[in-house]
Design a protein around this motif. Structure first.
Motif, PDB file in Angstrom:
ATOM      1  N   GLY A 133      -4.131   7.034   7.325  1.00 33.08           N
ATOM      2  CA  GLY A 133      -5.272   6.564   5.503  1.00 33.08           C
ATOM      3  C   GLY A 133      -4.582   7.806   4.310  1.00 33.08           C
ATOM      4  N   SER A 134      -4.752   8.741   5.191  1.00 29.19           N
ATOM      5  CA  SER A 134      -4.700   9.672   4.206  1.00 29.19           C
ATOM      6  C   SER A 134      -3.791  10.302   3.504  1.00 29.19           C
ATOM      7  N   LEU A 135      -2.541  10.149   4.888  1.00 27.24           N
ATOM      8  CA  LEU A 135      -1.301  10.014   4.828  1.00 27.24           C
ATOM      9  C   LEU A 135      -1.306   9.716   3.523  1.00 27.24           C
ATOM     10  N   TYR A 136      -1.174   8.509   3.573  1.00 23.90           N
ATOM     11  CA  TYR A 136      -0.995   7.245   2.628  1.00 23.90           C
ATOM     12  C   TYR A 136      -1.550   7.745   1.415  1.00 23.90           C
ATOM     13  N   PHE A 137      -2.899   7.860   1.140  1.00 27.24           N
ATOM     14  CA  PHE A 137      -3.740   8.316   0.063  1.00 27.24           C
ATOM     15  C   PHE A 137      -2.901   9.585  -1.072  1.00 27.24           C
ATOM     16  N   ARG A 138      -2.677  10.752   0.278  1.00 26.88           N
ATOM     17  CA  ARG A 138      -1.655  11.843  -0.453  1.00 26.88           C
ATOM     18  C   ARG A 138      -0.778  11.358  -1.039  1.00 26.88           C
ATOM     19  N   ALA A 139       0.092  10.934   0.224  1.00 24.27           N
ATOM     20  CA  ALA A 139       1.947   9.827  -0.856  1.00 24.27           C
ATOM     21  C   ALA A 139       1.550   9.478  -2.325  1.00 24.27           C
ATOM     22  N   LEU A 140       0.300   8.386  -2.311  1.00 30.43           N
ATOM     23  CA  LEU A 140       0.050   7.922  -3.717  1.00 30.43           C
ATOM     24  C   LEU A 140       0.036   8.953  -5.136  1.00 30.43           C
ATOM     25  N   VAL A 141      -1.338   9.737  -4.716  1.00 33.84           N
ATOM     26  CA  VAL A 141      -1.178  10.592  -5.147  1.00 33.84           C
ATOM     27  C   VAL A 141      -0.570  11.542  -6.088  1.00 33.84           C
ATOM     28  N   ALA A 142       0.290  11.739  -4.984  1.00 34.06           N
ATOM     29  CA  ALA A 142       1.375  13.133  -5.480  1.00 34.06           C
ATOM     30  C   ALA A 142       3.095  11.757  -6.172  1.00 34.06           C
ATOM     31  N   ALA A 143       2.714  10.421  -5.766  1.00 32.04           N
ATOM     32  CA  ALA A 143       3.575   9.832  -6.102  1.00 32.04           C
ATOM     33  C   ALA A 143       4.857  10.129  -5.354  1.00 32.04           C
ATOM     34  N   ASP A 144       5.161  10.145  -3.832  1.00 34.04           N
ATOM     35  CA  ASP A 144       6.129  10.486  -3.442  1.00 34.04           C
ATOM     36  C   ASP A 144       6.151   8.625  -2.619  1.00 34.04           C
ATOM     37  N   ILE A 145       7.067   8.302  -3.555  1.00 38.37           N
ATOM     38  CA  ILE A 145       7.324   7.079  -3.338  1.00 38.37           C
ATOM     39  C   ILE A 145       8.128   6.210  -1.921  1.00 38.37           C
ATOM     40  N   PRO A 146       9.034   7.336  -1.279  1.00 38.32           N
ATOM     41  CA  PRO A 146       9.551   6.709  -0.447  1.00 38.32           C
ATOM     42  C   PRO A 146       8.829   6.994   0.572  1.00 38.32           C
ATOM     43  N   LEU A 147       7.596   8.061   0.450  1.00 43.12           N
ATOM     44  CA  LEU A 147       6.523   7.850   1.561  1.00 43.12           C
ATOM     45  C   LEU A 147       5.844   6.795   1.894  1.00 43.12           C
ATOM     46  N   ALA A 148       5.104   6.572   0.727  1.00 42.69           N
ATOM     47  CA  ALA A 148       4.263   5.617   0.628  1.00 42.69           C
ATOM     48  C   ALA A 148       4.411   4.440   0.563  1.00 42.69           C
ATOM     49  N   ALA A 153       6.938   3.297   2.656  1.00 42.59           N
ATOM     50  CA  ALA A 153       7.164   3.302   4.500  1.00 42.59           C
ATOM     51  C   ALA A 153       6.423   3.111   4.622  1.00 42.59           C
ATOM     52  N   LEU A 154       5.162   3.645   4.376  1.00 36.23           N
ATOM     53  CA  LEU A 154       3.791   3.634   5.125  1.00 36.23           C
ATOM     54  C   LEU A 154       3.304   2.213   5.270  1.00 36.23           C
ATOM     55  N   LEU A 155       3.338   1.964   3.393  1.00 35.79           N
ATOM     56  CA  LEU A 155       2.442   0.164   3.431  1.00 35.79           C
ATOM     57  C   LEU A 155       3.576  -0.652   3.949  1.00 35.79           C
ATOM     58  N   PHE A 156       4.778  -0.680   4.173  1.00 39.47           N
ATOM     59  CA  PHE A 156       5.752  -1.519   4.652  1.00 39.47           C
ATOM     60  C   PHE A 156       5.485  -1.317   6.046  1.00 39.47           C
ATOM     61  N   MET A 157       5.459  -0.766   6.989  1.00 45.65           N
ATOM     62  CA  MET A 157       4.623  -0.264   8.082  1.00 45.65           C
ATOM     63  C   MET A 157       3.509  -1.454   8.524  1.00 45.65           C
ATOM     64  N   PHE A 158       2.482  -0.451   7.058  1.00 46.51           N
ATOM     65  CA  PHE A 158       1.017  -1.565   7.405  1.00 46.51           C
ATOM     66  C   PHE A 158       1.833  -3.293   6.933  1.00 46.51           C
ATOM     67  N   THR A 159       2.284  -3.654   6.480  1.00 40.99           N
ATOM     68  CA  THR A 159       2.359  -5.384   6.095  1.00 40.99           C
ATOM     69  C   THR A 159       3.035  -5.439   7.692  1.00 40.99           C
ATOM     70  N   LEU A 160       4.343  -4.812   8.555  1.00 36.76           N
ATOM     71  CA  LEU A 160       4.603  -5.250   9.300  1.00 36.76           C
ATOM     72  C   LEU A 160       4.205  -5.348  10.615  1.00 36.76           C
ATOM     73  N   LEU A 161       2.787  -4.117  10.973  1.00 37.08           N
ATOM     74  CA  LEU A 161       1.648  -4.170  11.605  1.00 37.08           C
ATOM     75  C   LEU A 161       0.786  -5.399  11.362  1.00 37.08           C
ATOM     76  N   ILE A 162       1.203  -5.694  10.233  1.00 40.24           N
ATOM     77  CA  ILE A 162      -0.910  -6.931   9.865  1.00 40.24           C
ATOM     78  C   ILE A 162       0.292  -8.660  10.240  1.00 40.24           C
ATOM     79  N   ILE A 163       1.786  -7.836   9.954  1.00 35.07           N
ATOM     80  CA  ILE A 163       2.440  -9.481  10.218  1.00 35.07           C
ATOM     81  C   ILE A 163       2.440 -10.299  11.546  1.00 35.07           C
ATOM     82  N   SER A 164       2.611  -9.171  12.024  1.00 30.39           N
ATOM     83  CA  SER A 164       2.406  -9.121  13.373  1.00 30.39           C
ATOM     84  C   SER A 164       1.607  -9.531  14.510  1.00 30.39           C
TER      85      SER A 164
END
Lengths: 350, 578
Positions: A302-317, A319-330
């Motif tokens: 969670g805090s990694l996602y927040f840091r990635a977003l605030v720092a505009a680290d697009i690939p990291l954010a 990828a994390l968002l995609f992983m969350f989505t994948l987790l929830i779909i499954s």
């Protein structure tokens, strides 16, 4: 439709959802108003740096190629972080912090499960008693309090107990000693040994385990509190509904012992409406972990996602968002699967 | 709400049955009760004339902003396409987009038009193609108007006229009202002799403010009582039927103690927001938005009346642990702070009242927008089914499969330098984003009922009479899902309020200086263990109370509208994970 046909249909429907999620992420992150070059180099960057970076990031490629690259990166979990831990593969970063979040989420699911459901069932079996009212009202109150405020308040309270506070207990000295009440748990209580190439736990350091548990306890209790209250409410209603249903009447008329009625007929059926509540906890856990980890200073996903977003680290954010989505779909698929097992009616009348 | 609905139904039945008189006839026959009620309403209106006008003006400004935003869409899309594919194609695209926006407007307008196409031309076609013809004609008319406004001097004339009236109304709206600060001033200074100067009747600021505060609530309660009385007048004197199902709804609601509790708190919250300028002890403009442009007088240590800027005074009034202006205290400059000050030295109650306004505007607009999307889509998917349904399922599943907070965080960061970010320091963007994030849940909640309604016989009957799909959805389906969406929306508002607070707590929602409760919690966080505990504690308790009240109200509305209504409420009030 048979229940298996229903399941197959659900799985088939989740594939377009996955692709539309990727497309949505692409539209937002690449085509949205966020400028990846200035996000990485800063607003003032100009000239050769920008041109080189544009070329390197593939921003000059045709759109369909960028889209395919984006999709490939997400689906294969490749890609590198830009800012937070520059040029490190995302899988490495995630593997490093994921255990902490799993540790947090594990207790955040388990503790409320073992508090909320029994409380709810108890309240449902003794409706309109004093304890029922206390449990119901406190669960509603609990639901209305924002998690982040609870966390802030709990931290302030626990800090105040240092050296024995008003309530006469010292959170720092209770159980295993900890120096700070926030921070990332070490999670090294298991000794792993390779047995034929597979790492298996062979020994356990109980003291370290308890320390880690104590570190995560306030955070996970608060993170799970919303679902705990929901579990209680739904559990209470479900028990009340089953108690008044025909088959319980029949069982009573047959002369079954009340203990057998409660365990065999009421509990099992009252669990059905709780399934979506429990699987929906994933939403609360992922969304809530961002804010809880931020407050409790835990270095997790969670805090990694927040840091990635605030720092505009697009690939990291992304990828994390995609992983969350994948987790929830499954998890949604798992929920439907559980439904078909617990409730045989599912699938026929839809 | 109840009133207008019953009016409509009576009006409709009146046209069907000549025996039944219209509401206007009934009032003409026995005007006394209605006139008495109207006189009371007029008094209440005149007392707060300036404030009501100001509110309407603000609404008008918001409407203009939205219209301008919509008007800029074609140019924006056209420009983007033009960049990629060439100017001519861009221009064509922007024209096509404008025409389709006008066409949508035509569909909406069509049902409110007093004329039908049959009145003008004698076309012998099916009702469906007539409806299409009507829409196309309407679109053409709208397009002509738009071209006239954009490319001829007429547009400039209209604009000048509108701005003239706007300035007239603006000056009228600054008339003092019963509860305004000019009528009962509380910002004064001590005189060297020991009294107070500039406050209401020379009272101390504490009591002057308390009187104004009490007056606001008295006024608000009077208004509510008067509305309720109006409904009773209508029921006793003008309604034909002795009983309607709505009476039962109201009776069930009145017996719902839990719901009444929620309603009272919600009314308090709304009053706090609506009357924020009157409730706040210090004007927000002076204290929060432009503290270095406004000064006030105070009695300094030498015993002389001196002037000081709000911003400078705020620096000495900060509640930051060492230096606290607590509940019901004066600060060093004799400004009275009923709830203390914030860590920035601003007045806490001012902050809370205007923060209530922020939360109210964002939660209501985002839930309304999301509900609108949900209702529109549910009507269309239930009516047309098939591919449209599947596409909507996929899209809504996509949005649902991302946790709200995570999704909203991402969009807020992506749009952080976008012009959309500016209105209300991010408030507009936040309400748009939350509407996007929450419509799928609402759509799911009303999908079942709308599918059921679409299978009803009266829908088939309307189809066979040749009614247009638009009319069928609007007149025969929408009323039956209205109660479901109202229930769900009221349950959702609490979740939206928590989400807004959580995002602002993280520093990504509403930015300073626009007041917001979540940011207050985050500002006061370091000082909870100190003497400045009130900042985080009070704002948190207020959020919890308001969310609790909206949940209670939602429960009560559900029980009242349909005692057997069975829509899932898990998660709706579950706080959005914040």
């Amino acid at each position: 439709m048979s229940r298996w046909g229903y399941l197959v249909k659900r799985i088939a429907l989740s594939i377009p959802v996955l692709f539309s999620a990727i497309t949505f992420l692409f539209l937002m992150l690449r085509l949205g108003p966020l400028d990846p070059v200035s996000a990485r180099l800063g607003e003032q960057a100009s000239g050769a740096d920008v041109t080189r970076l544009r070329e390197q990031m593939g921003l000059n490629d045709p759109l369909w190629k960028q889209y395919l690259d984006f999709m490939r990166d997400l689906l294969t979990f490749s890609g590198e972080s830009w800012v937070v831990q520059a040029n490190r593969p995302i899988t490495d970063i995630v593997a490093q912090v994921a255990p902490t979040t799993i540790w947090l989420g594990f207790w955040a699911i388990l503790l409320p499960l073992f508090i909320g459901i029994p409380l709810g069932f108890y309240a449902g079996l003794n409706p309109n008693s004093k304890s029922d009212y206390v449990a119901s009202v406190s669960s509603i109150l609990w639901l209305s309090m924002p998690n982040f405020w609870l966390a802030v308040m709990a931290l302030a309270f626990l800090r105040k107990t240092k050296g024995g506070g008003v309530l006469g207990f010292d959170w720092y000295a209770l159980g295993p000693d900890i120096s700070g009440i926030t921070g990332t748990p070490g999670l090294d209580f298991l000794t792993l040994t390779n047995v034929f190439g597979v790492p298996l736990p062979t020994a356990m350091d109980w003291m370290a385990f308890l320390t880690d548990f104590k570190l995560i306890l306030p955070a996970s209790l608060i993170l799970g509190s919303a679902s705990m209250a929901t579990e209680m409410r739904i559990g209470r209603t479900a028990v009340l509904e089953t108690v008044n249903s025909n088959y319980v009447e029949t069982a009573k008329a047959k002369g079954l012992k009340s203990r057998a009625i409660v365990w065999k007929h009421i509990f099992r059926n009252a669990l059905i409406p709780l399934v979506p509540v429990i699987t929906n906890e994933a939403f609360i856990l992922i969304g809530g972990s961002v804010i809880i980890e931020y407050i409790f200073n835990i270095n997790g996903l969670g805090s990694l996602y927040f840091r990635a977003l605030v720092a505009a680290d697009i690939p990291l954010a992304g990828a994390l968002l995609f992983m969350f989505t994948l987790l929830i779909i499954s998890l949604n698929l798992l929920q439907d699967f559980l439904y078909t097992i617990i409730d045989p009616r599912v699938g026929y009348d839809r | 709400m109840t009133n207008t609905l019953s009016n409509e139904t009576t009006a409709e039945s009146a046209s069907a049955d000549a025996e039944v008189r219209t509401l206007r006839d009934r009032i003409e026959r026995n005007p006394r009760p209605a006139l008495l009620w109207l006189a009371g309403a007029a008094v209440l209106f005149v007392l707060e004339f300036g404030r009501v006008l100001g509110g309407l003006l603000a609404l008008g400004k918001a409407g203009r902003f939205v219209l301008e935003g919509i008007a800029s869409i074609p140019g924006w899309i056209g420009g983007n396409v033009g960049d990629a594919l060439g100017t001519v194609i861009g221009a064509v695209v922007s024209d096509v987009v404008s025409l389709s926006i006008l066409f949508i407007a035509a569909i909406v307008l069509q049902s409110y038009l007093p004329w039908r196409i049959d009145d003008f031309v004698d076309v012998d076609r099916s009702p469906k193609s007539k409806a299409w013809l009507e829409r196309l004609v309407l679109t053409a008319i709208l397009a002509v108007i738009a071209v006239l406004m954009a490319f001829t001097p007429i547009g400039g004339l209209v604009k000048a006229e509108v701005s003239l009236w706007g300035s007239v109304l603006d000056s009228l709206s600054s008339l003092p009202t019963l509860t305004s600060r000019e009528t009962i001033p509380n910002m004064g200074h001590r005189t060297p002799e020991g009294g107070w100067e500039g406050t209401f009747l020379g009272l101390s600021p504490k009591y002057a403010w308390a009187i104004r505060f009490a007056l606001v609530w008295v006024y608000m309660i009077t208004c509510l009582v008067w509305v309720w009385k109006g409904f009773n007048v209508y029921r006793e004197h003008y309604r034909e039927a002795d009983w309607t199902p709505r009476d039962d709804t109201i009776r069930r609601f009145r017996n719902h103690t839990w719901g009444i509790f929620g309603l009272i708190i919600v009314i308090g919250f709304v009053t706090l927001g609506v009357f924020a300028p009157a409730i706040s002890p210090v004007p927000a403009e002076h204290n929060i938005y432009e503290p270095y442009n406004h000064e006030f007088s105070y009695l300094n240590d030498e015993g002389e009346v001196d002037q000081i800027l709000h911003g400078t005074a705020n620096l000495d009034s900060r509640s930051n642990g060492q230096n606290t202006v607590g509940l019901w205290e004066y600060d060093d400059y004799d400004r009275f702070a009923p709830l203390g000050t914030t860590p920035d030295g601003q007045d806490m109650l001012t902050h809370l009242a205007f923060g209530a306004r922020t939360s109210l505007v964002i939660s209501l607009s985002s839930v309304a927008l999301g509900g609108l999307i949900a209702v529109g889509l549910s009507l269309m998917t239930a009516y047309y089914k098939g591919a449209l349904d599947i596409v909507t399922i996929v899209v809504s599943d996509t949005i649902i499969s991302i946790p709200v907070l995570v999704l909203v965080l991402m969009i807020l960061v992506v749009f952080q330098n976008h012009p959309l970010r500016e209105p209300m320091d991010g408030g507009l963007l936040l309400s748009l984003v939350l509407a996007l994030a929450y419509w799928p849940a609402m759509w799911r909640a009303i999908r079942g009922p709308s599918l059921q309604v679409s299978e009803e016989e009266w829908v088939d009957a309307a189809k066979s009479y040749g009614q247009t799909p638009n009319n069928i959805m609007r007149k025969h389906m929408a009323p039956y899902i209205a109660s479901y969406i109202i229930i769900y929306a009221s349950l959702l508002i609490g979740g939206v309020i928590i989400s807004v607070a959580a995002l602002s707590f993280l520093g990504l929602g509403i930015q300073s200086p626009t007041p917001e409760w979540g940011r207050l919690i985050s500002d006061g966080r370091p000082f909870i263990p100190t003497s400045s505990w009130h900042v985080s504690t009070i704002s948190g308790i207020l959020i919890a109370l308001v969310v609790l009240a909206f949940n209670a109200l939602g429960d009560a509305v559900r029980d009242a509208v349909d005692p057997e209504a069975d829509i899932g409420n898990e998660g709706a009030g579950a706080g959005g994970g914040g």
